[in-house]
Design an enzyme around this catalytic site. Structure first.
Site, mmCIF file in Angstrom:
data_model
loop_
_atom_site.group_PDB
_atom_site.id
_atom_site.type_symbol
_atom_site.label_atom_id
_atom_site.label_comp_id
_atom_site.label_asym_id
_atom_site.label_seq_id
_atom_site.Cartn_x
_atom_site.Cartn_y
_atom_site.Cartn_z
ATOM 1 N N HIS A 163 9.247 -42.446 -90.001
ATOM 2 C CA HIS A 163 8.129 -43.723 -90.199
ATOM 3 C C HIS A 163 7.118 -43.032 -89.609
ATOM 4 O O HIS A 163 6.724 -42.310 -88.930
ATOM 5 C CB HIS A 163 8.635 -44.656 -88.971
ATOM 6 C CG HIS A 163 7.928 -46.171 -89.246
ATOM 7 N ND1 HIS A 163 6.738 -46.131 -88.953
ATOM 8 C CD2 HIS A 163 8.379 -47.234 -89.766
ATOM 9 C CE1 HIS A 163 6.191 -47.371 -88.974
ATOM 10 N NE2 HIS A 163 7.244 -48.195 -89.494
ATOM 11 N N GLU A 217 6.614 -46.701 -97.934
ATOM 12 C CA GLU A 217 5.540 -47.588 -96.901
ATOM 13 C C GLU A 217 4.215 -46.976 -96.757
ATOM 14 O O GLU A 217 3.869 -46.139 -95.926
ATOM 15 C CB GLU A 217 6.066 -47.523 -95.581
ATOM 16 C CG GLU A 217 7.417 -48.401 -95.320
ATOM 17 C CD GLU A 217 7.729 -48.930 -93.702
ATOM 18 O OE1 GLU A 217 7.856 -49.942 -93.786
ATOM 19 O OE2 GLU A 217 7.643 -48.081 -92.864
HETATM 20 P P1 PGA Z 1 5.083 -54.416 -91.091
HETATM 21 O O1 PGA Z 1 5.619 -53.144 -90.737
HETATM 22 O O2 PGA Z 1 5.932 -55.222 -91.927
HETATM 23 O O3 PGA Z 1 4.651 -55.140 -89.843
HETATM 24 O O4 PGA Z 1 3.720 -54.088 -91.854
HETATM 25 C C1 PGA Z 1 6.769 -52.542 -91.563
HETATM 26 C C2 PGA Z 1 7.194 -51.133 -91.022
HETATM 27 O O5 PGA Z 1 6.315 -50.592 -90.381
HETATM 28 O O6 PGA Z 1 8.272 -50.649 -91.422
#
Ligand code: PGA
Length: 255
Positions: free
Chosen positions: A99, A175
């Protein structure tokens, strides 16, 4: 084949242990009902202390529990770390690795993440490998090269043991760092390009893996419907919006 769409709730360190238990107690039956929604797979990733109680509560259901991270070591003098085998022992069947918050705040490198992948494969836990470019890399047109670099070491491991891993499930969560928690969503055009590339790249590297490509970053009830239309996308990793059951439910149910 009708594959299920993943809704992975990443509760980060937002909720305390007590708040997590309250949330589950209050919405237990609704979560179970939601998990029966057609083509739906729900994975809840609470903070570490809640892995065991949640895995116990949802043991007889299709809801699964994911860890937010694991150690890159198997066992030993690693104060404060949690091994993949222990995560498995308390009932987690999925685990997020790489992450961007861990890359940024804990200095995790692609090499560390690849070590974690090895631990997860050995413990028979489904990995959710997170990748994503920064705003600057995006502006410089370096999105795909960044993603390729972030995946290279993990892919080398997967390629090396591909025969052993045949039919193993691996999730890749795209992401973009600039979309996480910012309320900013990439354009459909950007997402189409990234997911088309990811789909080709993953199949080229290891065709016998069951790849699932998901998106994360500011997913809410307002944009979920639009993002679901992206080709090759089969799920969401949802942070902030997943802590509100009603909102989570709307994200699952919109079509
Ligand atoms: P968010 O986070 O939906 O709050 O943008 C997603 C994540 O970090 O997995």
């Amino acid at each position: 084949m009708n594959r299920k769409f993943f809704y992975i709730a990443n509760w980060k360190m937002y909720a305390t242990f007590t708040q997590t238990i309250d949330l589950i107690t209050k919405n237990h039956d609704d979560f179970l009902k939601l998990s029966q929604h057609p083509n739906t797979k729900i994975v809840l990733c609470p903070s570490a202390l809640a892995y065991y109680p949640l895995a116990t509560v949802f043991k007889e259901s299709t809801i699964e529990i994911g860890a937010q991270d694991c150690s890159d070591h198997h066992q030993g003098a690693f104060t404060g770390q949690i091994s993949a085998s222990d995560i498995k022992a308390v009932g987690c069947t999925y685990c997020i690795i790489g992450h961007s918050e861990r890359r940024r705040f804990n200095g995790e490198t692609n090499a560390t993440i690849a070590q974690k992948l090895t631990q997860l494969i050995d413990a028979n836990i489904t990995p959710i490998i997170c990748i994503g470019e920064t705003e600057e890399q995006n502006k410089q047109g370096k999105t795909l090269t960044t993603l390729e670099q972030q995946l290279a070491e993990c892919f080398a491991i997967i390629k090396k043991s591909e025969t052993k891993l045949e039919n193993t499930s691996i999730l890749i969560a795209y992401e973009p760092v600039w979309a996480i928690g910012s309320g900013i969503i990439p354009s459909n055009e950007h997402l189409e390009t990234v997911f088309a590339w990811l789909s080709q790249h993953t199949l080229k590297v290891a065709p016998s893996i069951v790849w699932t490509l998901i998106y994360g970053g500011s997913v809410t009830e307002l944009n979920a419907q639009q993002i679901k239309k992206i080709n090759h996308l089969e799920g969401f990793l949802i942070g902030g919006a997943s802590l509100d059951f009603q909102e989570f439910e709307k994200i699952v149910k919109c079509n």
